[in-house]
Design an enzyme around this catalytic site. Structure first.
Site, mmCIF file in Angstrom:
data_model
loop_
_atom_site.group_PDB
_atom_site.id
_atom_site.type_symbol
_atom_site.label_atom_id
_atom_site.label_comp_id
_atom_site.label_asym_id
_atom_site.label_seq_id
_atom_site.Cartn_x
_atom_site.Cartn_y
_atom_site.Cartn_z
ATOM 1 N N LYS A 168 45.849 42.176 37.354
ATOM 2 C CA LYS A 168 44.861 42.975 36.603
ATOM 3 C C LYS A 168 44.846 44.421 37.089
ATOM 4 O O LYS A 168 44.790 45.357 36.284
ATOM 5 C CB LYS A 168 43.485 42.335 36.709
ATOM 6 C CG LYS A 168 43.387 41.018 35.943
ATOM 7 C CD LYS A 168 42.069 40.325 36.165
ATOM 8 C CE LYS A 168 42.021 39.002 35.414
ATOM 9 N NZ LYS A 168 40.731 38.307 35.606
ATOM 10 N N SER A 173 40.026 41.907 39.872
ATOM 11 C CA SER A 173 39.398 40.791 40.571
ATOM 12 C C SER A 173 39.470 39.540 39.710
ATOM 13 O O SER A 173 39.520 39.630 38.486
ATOM 14 C CB SER A 173 37.937 41.137 40.892
ATOM 15 O OG SER A 173 37.339 40.130 41.670
ATOM 16 N N ASP A 174 39.472 38.401 40.372
ATOM 17 C CA ASP A 174 39.447 37.138 39.653
ATOM 18 C C ASP A 174 38.778 36.088 40.532
ATOM 19 O O ASP A 174 38.809 36.193 41.760
ATOM 20 C CB ASP A 174 40.852 36.677 39.267
ATOM 21 C CG ASP A 174 40.814 35.717 38.091
ATOM 22 O OD1 ASP A 174 40.694 36.194 36.949
ATOM 23 O OD2 ASP A 174 40.851 34.501 38.310
ATOM 24 N N THR A 175 38.180 35.093 39.892
ATOM 25 C CA THR A 175 37.465 34.033 40.599
ATOM 26 C C THR A 175 37.898 32.678 40.067
ATOM 27 O O THR A 175 38.033 32.504 38.853
ATOM 28 C CB THR A 175 35.933 34.192 40.404
ATOM 29 O OG1 THR A 175 35.530 35.468 40.905
ATOM 30 C CG2 THR A 175 35.165 33.096 41.124
ATOM 31 N N ALA A 230 39.383 36.842 44.496
ATOM 32 C CA ALA A 230 40.367 37.799 44.992
ATOM 33 C C ALA A 230 40.000 39.181 44.487
ATOM 34 O O ALA A 230 39.501 39.341 43.364
ATOM 35 C CB ALA A 230 41.758 37.425 44.517
#
Length: 189
Positions: A53, A70-72, A107
């Site tokens: 991203k 960011s990612d979850t 992250a």
């Protein structure tokens, strides 16, 4: 901290959390393939997505300041649980989380044309035993449909949580302390 960044995310939760850090930012969304690769471990998966991203933002021309990606993901039994596909998928997910401890991995990545730096934050979350009625009512609330693992700790889903160990903000979607520390390290490189 007076540095300005770009936030490569359409998430209103990430927007609110980043604002809490007092960092000036502009927000945009990126279209990235979020499919998990075969045999990809959850930590590698979530970090790859955050980096993707951030790098995609740079490729789109956001180059005059760092891009934050960011990612979850929610993880149980080393399996990544993404946003629910439908009510049946959601029900199966919450039954798996019921009465157990799972992990939430978020992250964070910062990127420019010259460099990229990322980290992964993990928080353990324990759910109470859920009844079928609680699961159904929660689905009907409309909240779980766009949430990793099918719940939002900051909303109605928070009532299922009996214990957390780690960063609350990681579970919401952007760990504040670690994001600020990563940005400072990124700017020093």
């Amino acid at each position: 901290m007076t540095t300005a960044v770009y936030l490569a995310s359409a998430s209103p939760r990430r927007k609110e959390l980043l604002a809490q850090l007092g960092i000036e930012f502009s927000q945009f969304s990126v279209d990235a393939d979020e499919s998990q690769l075969p045999n990809e471990q959850p930590q590698k998966y979530v970090e790859r997505l955050a980096r993707l991203k951030a790098k995609t933002g740079v490729e789109l021309g956001y180059i005059d300041r760092p891009v934050l990606g960011s990612d979850t993901v929610v993880v149980i039994d080393n399996e990544s649980l993404c946003k629910p596909l439908d009510e049946a998928d959601f029900t199966q997910t919450l039954k798996r989380l019921s009465g157990k401890t799972h992990q939430v991995l978020t992250a964070v990545a910062f990127a420019t044309q010259e460099k990229i730096l990322s980290c992964v934050v993990t928080t353990d979350v324990t759910f109470k035993d859920l009844t079928d009625e609680e699961i159904k009512a929660y689905w009907l609330s409309g909240e779980p449909q766009d949430k990793a693992g099918g719940y939002g700790i900051q909303g109605l889903g928070g009532r299922f949580v009996t214990h957390i160990s780690g960063s609350y903000f990681c579970v919401v979607g952007l760990p504040l302390y670690e994001t600020e520390q990563l940005l400072q390290a990124f700017l020093r490189r």
